[in-house]
Write an enzyme that holds these catalytic residues in place. Structure first.
Site, PDB file in Angstrom:
ATOM      1  N   ASP A   1       0.846  -1.179   0.000  1.00  8.19           N
ATOM      2  CA  ASP A   1       0.000   0.000   0.000  1.00  8.19           C
ATOM      3  C   ASP A   1       0.893   1.244   0.000  1.00  8.19           C
ATOM      4  OD1 ASP A   1      -2.400   1.586   0.418  1.00  8.19           O
ATOM      5  OD2 ASP A   1      -1.747   1.772   2.498  1.00  8.19           O
TER       6      ASP A   1
ATOM      7  N   ASP B   1      -0.439   5.071   0.916  1.00 10.03           N
ATOM      8  CA  ASP B   1      -0.803   6.008   1.970  1.00 10.03           C
ATOM      9  C   ASP B   1      -0.790   5.340   3.338  1.00 10.03           C
ATOM     10  OD1 ASP B   1      -1.288   8.211   0.222  1.00 10.03           O
ATOM     11  OD2 ASP B   1      -3.234   7.342  -0.301  1.00 10.03           O
TER      12      ASP B   1
ATOM     13  N   GLU C   1     -15.095   4.208   7.722  1.00  8.21           N
ATOM     14  CA  GLU C   1     -13.967   3.349   7.356  1.00  8.21           C
ATOM     15  C   GLU C   1     -13.330   2.697   8.579  1.00  8.21           C
ATOM     16  OE1 GLU C   1      -9.488   3.642   5.351  1.00  8.21           O
ATOM     17  OE2 GLU C   1     -10.876   5.329   5.165  1.00  8.21           O
TER      18      GLU C   1
ATOM     19  N   ALA D   1      -5.183   2.794  -3.098  1.00  4.37           N
ATOM     20  CA  ALA D   1      -6.501   3.371  -3.352  1.00  4.37           C
ATOM     21  C   ALA D   1      -6.407   4.878  -3.566  1.00  4.37           C
ATOM     22  CB  ALA D   1      -7.443   3.066  -2.190  1.00  4.37           C
TER      23      ALA D   1
ATOM     24  N   ASP E   1      -1.706  -0.908   5.739  1.00  6.04           N
ATOM     25  CA  ASP E   1      -2.129  -0.356   7.039  1.00  6.04           C
ATOM     26  C   ASP E   1      -3.613  -0.532   7.297  1.00  6.04           C
ATOM     27  OD1 ASP E   1      -3.443   2.818   6.854  1.00  6.04           O
ATOM     28  OD2 ASP E   1      -2.743   1.817   5.054  1.00  6.04           O
TER      29      ASP E   1
END
Length: 402
Positions: free
Chosen positions: A124, A126, A171, A240, A324
């Site tokens: 990932d 971010d 989220e 994302a 994360d």
């Protein structure tokens, strides 16, 4: 630096030995750990590896078989020693948690046995490659680069903040069902992308936007990218966020290396360079599966970036996954792999999330700490590759002399 007799440890292994024996990265006024690997025990451990890797008549073959070879006792010992160098310390010093040590050690041992040519990284971006906490506040994401930029209007900034305040609590809500989160994240991403399109942002302004918002990198990222490049370990950034901005961020920080491939939400530009949309499918926090990539890379003869990625990983049966979010656990689901070592970064609220992360990930890094455990594993891959090359050169030289 540790000193061991040259007859016990080769120079390549010394790199790993000193990483295993060093204190864990400390945060605040913490005392040095008492249970780190001692010089004598570490030397004995590497002596065991050296002997186990040297059969009587032939050299070890670590990766020529299509399905790989099982780990040797030396690989298993190396994996357990690596984990022990963290887990023998208090968690607030080591910043590492593991639910099933035997399972994780077995995965690491297989990765070491197969060697660097049969592993690749899926990470990932971010809050994984970047830090979560920056001066006590949440650091910027690639979408946040747009929101903070002087290029966009105050109206867009307010719109983006309203979206964040509405959807981010969903989220991170531990009680919201995953299928509901999936739908809400899709809504959030599509609304955010529509807002960006409405701003008529030009491609030429992306570099300025990145310059205006500095990223704070997780400790060890530059070393990890350099080490994986040196070993030809393919590194895929699966995010994302926004691909065009991520690539520009990496480029401006000299981190867009040849072995790095970015898969993320990609802007569509018209003939004037203005953003007119985003390519489908939208990638958000809870649909990050490499099925998204595999669907565009079925034709190995294509020259698209996705097809090049497919060709680069199709013979690499092991994956080191880093993320994360609990949704990141599934980033490698679409890859035909033998071993997937999942490394999770539990950046906040450990009282709420740590147990869930330990259930989902093999290794959990806490307190927004760095890439040390992954760097240690890559260092062992490097040491093993150098030792295998040295053994092969020795056999070749003996054949010439004979």
């Amino acid at each position: 630096m540790l000193a061991c007799p040259r007859s016990i440890v080769n120079p390549a292994s010394l790199l790993v030995l000193n990483r295993l024996a060093r204190p864990a990265p400390q945060r605040g006024p913490l005392a040095a750990p008492k249970n780190s690997v001692s010089r004598a025990s570490a030397c004995r451990y590497f002596n065991t590896i050296r002997l186990a890797r040297r059969p009587p008549t032939t050299k070890i073959m670590t990766s020529n078989h299509a399905d790989g070879l099982p780990p040797t006792p030396a690989h298993t010992a190396a994996a357990h020693a690596l984990l022990a160098s963290y887990l023998d310390r208090p968690r607030d010093v080591a910043h590492l948690a593991v639910r099933n040590v035997a399972k994780v050690a077995a995965k690491m041992a297989q990765i070491l046995a197969d060697g660097p040519e049969h592993v690749h990284v899926v990470s990932d971006f971010d809050m994984t490659m970047t830090k979560f906490w920056v001066n006590g506040s949440r650091g910027p994401s690639s979408h946040g680069v747009v929101e903070r930029s002087s290029v966009v209007s105050p109206k867009f900034k307010a719109f983006a903040r309203e979206l964040y305040n509405t959807y981010y609590p969903m989220e991170i809500d531990p009680n919201m069902p995953r299928d509901v989160k999936y739908q809400k994240m899709d809504e959030w991403w599509r609304k955010a992308h529509d807002g960006i399109v409405a701003e008529n942002i030009n491609r030429e302004r992306l570099a300025q936007m990145v310059q205006e918002t500095a990223m704070t990198w997780r400790a060890g990222l530059a070393d990890l990218l350099a080490a994986t490049q040196a070993l030809d370990i393919y590194f895929m950034v699966f995010s994302a966020g926004i691909k065009d901005l991520i690539k520009e961020i990496l480029r401006q920080n000299a981190l867009l290396l040849p072995h790095v491939h970015v898969v993320s939400n990609e802007m569509i530009f018209d003939a004037n360079g203005d953003v007119t949309g985003f390519r489908e499918p939208v990638i958000h926090t809870f649909n990050k599966s490499e099925v998204v990539l595999a669907a565009t890379a079925t034709d190995g003869e294509m020259v698209t970036p996705e097809a090049r990625h497919y060709r680069a990983i199709r013979d690499r049966r092991n994956v080191i996954l880093m993320g994360d979010s609990l949704g990141d656990v599934h980033m490698a689901d679409g890859i035909d792999h033998k071993v997937c070592l999942r490394v999770g970064f539990c950046n906040h609220d450990p009282d709420t999330w740590l147990e869930k992360y330990m259930d989902a990930f093999d290794v959990v890094v806490t307190d927004d700490a760095g890439f040390d455990v992954v760097l240690d594993l890559v260092a062992q891959l490097r040491a093993g590759a150098k030792q295998q090359k040295s053994s092969a050169d020795g056999v070749s030289g003996a054949n010439v002399r004979s």
